[in-house]
Design an enzyme around this catalytic site. Structure first.
Site, PDB file in Angstrom:
ATOM      1  N   ASN A   9       0.872  -1.179   0.000  1.00  0.00           N
ATOM      2  CA  ASN A   9       0.000   0.000   0.000  1.00  0.00           C
ATOM      3  C   ASN A   9       0.906   1.226   0.000  1.00  0.00           C
ATOM      4  OD1 ASN A   9      -1.790   2.059   0.487  1.00  0.00           O
ATOM      5  ND2 ASN A   9      -2.437   1.343   2.517  1.00  0.00           N
ATOM      6  N   TRP A  10       1.001   1.865  -1.149  1.00  0.00           N
ATOM      7  CA  TRP A  10       1.931   2.996  -1.282  1.00  0.00           C
ATOM      8  C   TRP A  10       1.385   4.269  -0.627  1.00  0.00           C
ATOM      9  CZ3 TRP A  10       3.823   2.634  -7.122  1.00  0.00           C
ATOM     10  CH2 TRP A  10       4.524   1.427  -7.285  1.00  0.00           C
ATOM     11  N   LYS A  11       0.119   4.251  -0.258  1.00  0.00           N
ATOM     12  CA  LYS A  11      -0.526   5.418   0.367  1.00  0.00           C
ATOM     13  C   LYS A  11      -0.311   6.670  -0.505  1.00  0.00           C
ATOM     14  CE  LYS A  11      -0.226   3.155   4.812  1.00  0.00           C
ATOM     15  NZ  LYS A  11      -0.075   3.239   6.265  1.00  0.00           N
ATOM     16  N   HIS A  96      -9.601   1.192   5.109  1.00  0.00           N
ATOM     17  CA  HIS A  96      -8.318   1.397   5.805  1.00  0.00           C
ATOM     18  C   HIS A  96      -8.542   2.338   6.998  1.00  0.00           C
ATOM     19  CE1 HIS A  96      -4.186   2.457   6.648  1.00  0.00           C
ATOM     20  NE2 HIS A  96      -3.839   1.398   5.954  1.00  0.00           N
ATOM     21  N   GLU A  98      -6.854   4.684   8.114  1.00  0.00           N
ATOM     22  CA  GLU A  98      -6.569   6.099   7.833  1.00  0.00           C
ATOM     23  C   GLU A  98      -7.792   6.769   7.218  1.00  0.00           C
ATOM     24  OE1 GLU A  98      -2.950   5.354   5.697  1.00  0.00           O
ATOM     25  OE2 GLU A  98      -1.941   4.878   7.593  1.00  0.00           O
ATOM     26  N   GLU A 168      -5.169  -4.968  10.758  1.00  0.00           N
ATOM     27  CA  GLU A 168      -4.181  -3.895  10.916  1.00  0.00           C
ATOM     28  C   GLU A 168      -4.466  -3.138  12.211  1.00  0.00           C
ATOM     29  OE1 GLU A 168      -2.212  -2.629   6.974  1.00  0.00           O
ATOM     30  OE2 GLU A 168      -3.912  -1.320   7.332  1.00  0.00           O
ATOM     31  N   GLY A 174       2.724   2.370  10.971  1.00  0.00           N
ATOM     32  CA  GLY A 174       3.711   3.448  10.909  1.00  0.00           C
ATOM     33  C   GLY A 174       4.426   3.739  12.217  1.00  0.00           C
ATOM     34  N   SER A 214       3.546  -1.910  10.305  1.00  0.00           N
ATOM     35  CA  SER A 214       5.005  -1.954  10.512  1.00  0.00           C
ATOM     36  C   SER A 214       5.655  -3.270  10.086  1.00  0.00           C
ATOM     37  CB  SER A 214       5.355  -1.637  11.977  1.00  0.00           C
ATOM     38  OG  SER A 214       4.972  -0.321  12.286  1.00  0.00           O
ATOM     39  N   GLY A 235       2.964  -1.140   4.278  1.00  0.00           N
ATOM     40  CA  GLY A 235       2.966   0.288   3.959  1.00  0.00           C
ATOM     41  C   GLY A 235       4.364   0.761   3.610  1.00  0.00           C
TER      42      GLY A 235
HETATM   43  P1  13P Z   1       3.095   0.559   7.641  1.00  0.00           P
HETATM   44  O1  13P Z   1       3.618  -0.735   7.078  1.00  0.00           O
HETATM   45  O2  13P Z   1       3.795   1.770   7.124  1.00  0.00           O
HETATM   46  O3  13P Z   1       3.018   0.495   9.141  1.00  0.00           O
HETATM   47  O4  13P Z   1       1.585   0.705   7.119  1.00  0.00           O
HETATM   48  C1  13P Z   1       0.722  -0.353   7.257  1.00  0.00           C
HETATM   49  C2  13P Z   1      -0.518  -0.053   6.514  1.00  0.00           C
HETATM   50  O5  13P Z   1      -1.295   0.789   6.901  1.00  0.00           O
HETATM   51  C3  13P Z   1      -0.760  -0.790   5.258  1.00  0.00           C
HETATM   52  O6  13P Z   1      -2.037  -0.569   4.790  1.00  0.00           O
END
Ligand code: 13P
Length: 253
Positions: A9-11, A96, A98, A168, A174, A214, A235
């Site tokens: 997931n490149w966000k 998600h 977020e 998650e 993160g 993470s 992520g």
């Molecule tokens: P990180 O791997 O940066 O913690 O993010 C996880 C995530 O939200 C994947 O969707």
């Protein structure tokens, strides 16, 4: 046997040039990876989906980070499952944390998005997870049960095996912190139990469940070794070709 799957997931990261460069590096790194053994998915931002798609080899699939629940119409700024399908997207992340937090996405909205994605034969990747406060109050199990139940409300049993669920924990995203592999496995087991109660054991056994939060090349093994966990939603580490390739290598070993 459930096929392992690793999703990047490149966000809201990378410009088009960097995104393309990353794909070139991944293509090289995955040159010997057999797509029958593992699903590898990358989810760039909407604006980069097409630019990236042209460069993808057969063993890397395209995913989007969100989708709207209508097919077309007066919905300014939204992107429909039909549009995603049309440009070659196969997977779509839904719910998600977020988005639940930043744009107040509700379980009802998430449920409609899953339905819509399925109607276009996209694979929805449903994200569920508890916050730090919920975990401290021992609410993890009830939060997960509630999210899975509401998000899958009314989804037909025949569609279930297309759905991927990512556990998650919000506090792990993160942060560099992760639950222990056994603890993530327990939550994955709970998710299967919730599905079994509403559908059947057979259906529950077919759903792929991922861990996310993470994940990197140093800790992937701890999660992928768990019997209930079929892969990871990655992520930050998916933005580095080197790390993402090392993660996949350990999963297919
Ligand atoms: P990180 O791997 O940066 O913690 O993010 C996880 C995530 O939200 C994947 O969707």
């Amino acid at each position: 046997m459930r096929k392992p799957i690793i999703i990047g997931n490149w966000k809201m990261n990378l410009n088009l040039e960097d995104a393309r460069r990353l794909i070139v590096e991944l293509r090289q790194g995955f040159i010997d990876v057999d797509e029958r053994k593992i699903d590898i998915v990358v989810c760039p931002a909407f604006v980069h989906l097409q630019g990236v798609n042209f460069q993808l080899p057969v063993n890397i699939k395209l995913g989007a980070q969100d989708v709207f629940w209508k097919e077309r119409g007066a919905y300014t700024g939204e992107v429909s499952p039909l549009m995603l399908k049309d440009i070659g997207v196969r997977y779509v992340i839904v719910g998600h944390s977020e988005r639940r937090k930043n744009v107040q996405e509700t379980d009802e909205m998430i449920n409609k998005k899953i339905e819509a994605a399925l109607s276009q034969k996209l694979f929805p990747v449903l994200c569920v997870g508890e916050t730090k406060e919920e975990r401290e109050k021992n609410l993890t199990d009830s939060i997960i049960t509630e999210q899975v139940t509401k998000d899958l409300e009314g989804i037909k049993a025949s569609s279930l095996e297309k759905i991927i669920i990512a556990y998650e924990p919000v506090w792990a995203i993160g942060s560099g912190k992760t639950p222990r592999g056994e603890d993530a496995n327990k939550v994955a087991k709970l998710i299967r139990k919730v599905i079994e109660e509403r559908y059947s054991k057979d259906q529950a056994d077919k759903v792929r469940i991922l861990y996310g939060g993470s994940v990197d090349q140093r800790n992937i093994k701890e999660f992928i070794d768990q019997p209930q966990i079929d892969g990871a939603l990655v992520g930050e580490a998916s933005l580095s070709a080197n790390k993402f390739i090392k993660i996949v290598e350990q999963v297919i070993k």
